[in-house]
Design an enzyme around this catalytic site. Sequence first.
Site, PDB file in Angstrom:
ATOM      1  N   GLU A   1      -8.209   0.048   4.451  1.00 34.37           N
ATOM      2  CA  GLU A   1      -6.655  -0.089   4.304  1.00 34.37           C
ATOM      3  C   GLU A   1      -6.253  -0.608   5.738  1.00 34.37           C
ATOM      4  O   GLU A   1      -5.411  -1.426   5.608  1.00 34.37           O
ATOM      5  CB  GLU A   1      -5.983   1.393   3.875  1.00 34.37           C
TER       6      GLU A   1
ATOM      7  N   ASP B   1       0.948  -1.153  -0.256  1.00 39.64           N
ATOM      8  CA  ASP B   1      -0.076   0.022   0.041  1.00 39.64           C
ATOM      9  C   ASP B   1       0.900   1.364   0.018  1.00 39.64           C
ATOM     10  O   ASP B   1       2.048   1.176   0.416  1.00 39.64           O
ATOM     11  CB  ASP B   1      -0.933  -0.129   1.261  1.00 39.64           C
TER      12      ASP B   1
HETATM   13  C1  5RP Z   1      -5.484   6.198   0.038  1.00 39.64           C
HETATM   14  C2  5RP Z   1      -4.112   6.224   0.744  1.00 39.64           C
HETATM   15  C3  5RP Z   1      -3.132   6.273  -0.173  1.00 39.64           C
HETATM   16  O1  5RP Z   1      -2.112   5.081  -0.064  1.00 39.64           O
HETATM   17  C4  5RP Z   1      -2.166   7.395   0.047  1.00 39.64           C
HETATM   18  O2  5RP Z   1      -3.018   8.559  -0.267  1.00 39.64           O
HETATM   19  C5  5RP Z   1      -0.939   7.690  -1.046  1.00 39.64           C
HETATM   20  O3  5RP Z   1      -1.350   7.748  -2.189  1.00 39.64           O
HETATM   21  P1  5RP Z   1      -0.581   7.959  -3.543  1.00 39.64           P
HETATM   22  O4  5RP Z   1       0.112   6.776  -3.810  1.00 39.64           O
HETATM   23  O5  5RP Z   1      -1.450   8.185  -4.642  1.00 39.64           O
HETATM   24  O6  5RP Z   1       0.465   9.221  -3.250  1.00 39.64           O
HETATM   25  O7  5RP Z   1      -3.836   6.069   1.934  1.00 39.64           O
HETATM   26  O8  5RP Z   1      -6.475   6.333   1.136  1.00 39.64           O
END
Ligand code: 5RP
Length: 239
Positions: A117, A95
């Site tokens: 998540e 993630d």
């Molecule tokens: C979604 C999240 C994403 O993982 C976080 O915002 C990072 O996003 P990105 O990879 O687009 O920078 O927590 O809820």
Amino acid sequence: MHPKKEVAWEVVELVDNAKREVASEAAMMVNDGEILGLGTGSTAHYFIQKLGNRIKNEEIEIMGIPTSYQSFFLARDCGIPLTTLDEHLPDLAVDGADEVDPDLNLIKGGGAAHTLEKIVDSAAKKFLVIVDESKKVKKLGDFPVPLEVIPSAYRPVTELVKKMGGLPSLRMAQMKDGPVITDNNNFVVDVQFKEILDPQELEIQLNNIPGVLENGIFPGIADQVLVATSDGVESIKKP
Ligand code: 5RP
């Protein structure tokens, strides 16, 4: 307003390449037969695509557990078989994050998906975070802490958050009038604190507010973070 920062186009391209690079590296760490937690956001998006390519090209058997509608639809389009937490627990969750501190505490929720998540990432045997260098911080808190809030509790939640020293702001949608509505039909309130001295403690306090379903502080859950830097991908493991 979405809390993610506005940046120049050239910077967006550099950051985008970094996200692709770190996502590729993470996809290569996946083993045949594993159950995977599939994160949300643009970096997780590239990871899911790379994983789909590995399934096609190498015929590995993988099953994914998505953390949002975004990752559900993308995984399906990429040919990744899906399962649920009811049937399997993830071997590995991959993630993105909005901030990562030196103790691997995170702020997440820029995509309003932090509730599922946190459930999926915490349930995994190993939680791998993939970020570009801009997400590394000395201390959490530049990025506001997202709270998923049951709509009828909006007012009392914001009053309590102000008493805790936070500045709450209801996240507004961009292609819809009114607030962002999460995958669970709730609001997102982004809370800016002057500083976050103790992420563990703040996470507990925020989740104790009646009407807060989950907050975006992920304290000590990550096992490893891959950071795309100008010199390649740096790996930081939990001490
Ligand atoms: C979604 C999240 C994403 O993982 C976080 O915002 C990072 O996003 P990105 O990879 O687009 O920078 O927590 O809820």
